[in-house]
Design an enzyme around this catalytic site. Structure first.
Site, short mmCIF file in Angstrom:
data_model
loop_
_atom_site.label_atom_id
_atom_site.label_comp_id
_atom_site.label_asym_id
_atom_site.label_seq_id
_atom_site.Cartn_x
_atom_site.Cartn_y
_atom_site.Cartn_z
N ARG A 23 0.97 -1.32 0.05
CA ARG A 23 0.28 -0.12 0.06
C ARG A 23 0.97 1.20 0.06
NH1 ARG A 23 -3.85 -1.60 4.50
NH2 ARG A 23 -5.18 -3.10 3.77
N ARG A 27 -3.19 6.58 0.65
CA ARG A 27 -3.73 7.67 1.47
C ARG A 27 -2.82 8.52 2.48
NH1 ARG A 27 -8.97 4.88 3.95
NH2 ARG A 27 -7.52 3.30 4.34
N ARG A 36 -6.61 12.19 -5.51
CA ARG A 36 -7.93 11.43 -5.34
C ARG A 36 -9.10 12.59 -5.25
NH1 ARG A 36 -9.96 7.05 -2.37
NH2 ARG A 36 -12.26 7.25 -2.38
N ASP A 73 -6.91 -2.69 -7.22
CA ASP A 73 -7.54 -3.42 -6.24
C ASP A 73 -7.98 -4.86 -6.58
OD1 ASP A 73 -10.36 -3.92 -4.65
OD2 ASP A 73 -9.30 -2.30 -3.63
N TYR A 147 -15.24 -11.79 -0.44
CA TYR A 147 -16.09 -10.90 -0.89
C TYR A 147 -17.31 -10.92 -1.82
CZ TYR A 147 -12.45 -7.67 0.96
OH TYR A 147 -11.42 -7.14 2.19
#
Length: 341
Positions: A23, A27, A36, A73, A147
């Site tokens: 990652r 963010r 973003r 992703d 998921y």
């Protein structure tokens, strides 16, 4: 000449340890947050090739890591398999129809949803120097299935685990379908320029031992073998988070070229129990990186010492946290760069 990271993943030990962070594009970086905000939603950012390539390159420009990990992703695969995918602010991803209520056969695949990801890989490759290895990735079948079955994330993956026990034939069909698409997806990334790929099995630790063998080791072995057969010489990294004592079995039985080690694993144990000469990746606790200080330096050096006798890629035990201070990442980088094994 291959970069240091790629050389290490191919089994060559060096006194200088390469590093990248899971990652690392995300963010915690102000430049990511600015982009973003400009682009809007997460999926819109992933599917904007120019923007996704820029995000992938941001941590390379800032920190000079040895590897650039594709910004995308793991749920792009179920999206290509025909589930609708949305990311809602504060709620995470949602997939519909969820397979707990809907048959896999009812999904209509949309393979062209993978094409923009390949375009991003090609764009990133064009922007990297030869010293930086481009890493592609995909989610492993068990993690992706959690998921797809539940329609969203869950704490204990109850829906997928229950379906696997109640109807293992139906669940095996889901796993097999994910594995088949994943092979094509990884090969497509490699053909577009990825030099190594990682399989993320982020929820492997939620399975009992027999189920771990069936739903983690077996499908990852199938994927690794297929990718290696079609793309000889391209390393496959397997990362079964939470595998615990099953990590050594995973490393031996899946046939991956390198194995990721999460923060719960003692690196001294891993160095002793994993197959001799196999490259390892890991395993600093992301929360220690967030905390920083002397303990960060001490633990980093302890991990480097533990893996000093085998090929080692320094990384975290999972993804970097959103609120990680930039100076802590710089301190980690400098500690690893100063190390000579």
């Amino acid at each position: 000449m291959p970069g240091l990271l790629l050389d290490t993943l191919k089994g060559h030990r060096s006194d200088q340890v390469p590093m990248w962070l899971m990652r690392q594009a995300g963010r915690y970086l102000p430049e990511y947050r600015a982009l973003r905000a400009e682009k809007g939603g997460f999926l819109e950012l992933v599917y904007d090739t120019e923007a996704a390539a820029e995000v992938t390159l941001q941590p390379i420009r800032r920190f000079g890591f040895d590897g650039a990990i594709l910004f995308s992703d793991i749920l792009i695969v179920p999206y290509a398999m025909g589930q609708d995918l949305t990311f809602l602010a504060g709620e995470g991803p949602h997939l519909s129809p969820r397979l707990a209520d809907h048959a896999l056969a009812g999904l209509e695949s949309v393979p062209e949803r993978l094409d923009p990801i390949y375009a991003t890989v090609a764009a990133v490759k064009a922007g990297l120097g030869p010293e930086t290895t481009l890493l592609g990735f995909a989610g492993s079948p068990w993690t992706v299935a959690t998921y797809m079955v539940n329609g969203e994330g869950s704490k204990d993956h109850h829906a997928a685990r229950e379906l696997a026990y109640r109807d293992p034939i139906a669940f095996a069909a889901i796993i097999d379908a994910i594995a088949g698409v994943t092979v094509e997806y990884l090969v497509g990334q490699i053909e577009a320029g990825a030099e190594a790929v990682q399989l993320f099995d982020s929820w492997a630790g939620s399975l009992a031992p027999d189920e771990f063998e069936r739903w983690v080791i077996a499908p990852n072995a199938r994927i690794a073998a297929a990718v290696q057969a079609r793309c000889p010489g391209v390393p496959v990294i397997g990362f079964p988070k939470g595998a615990g004592a099953k990590l050594a079995d995973y490393a031996r039985e899946t046939g991956v070229d390198a194995v990721g080690v999460d923060e719960t694993i003692d690196p001294v144990w891993a160095a002793r129990e994993l197959p001799a000469g196999m490259p390892v990746q890991g395993n600093l606790d992301p929360l220690l990186l967030m905390a920083g200080g002397d303990r960060l330096v001490e633990r980093t050096q302890a991990i480097l010492r533990a893996f000093a006798d085998r090929p080692h890629v320094f990384n975290l035990g999972h993804g970097i946290g959103q609120h990680t201070p930039i100076p802590h990442v710089e301190a980690l980088r400098d500690t690893v760069r100063a190390w000579r094994g």
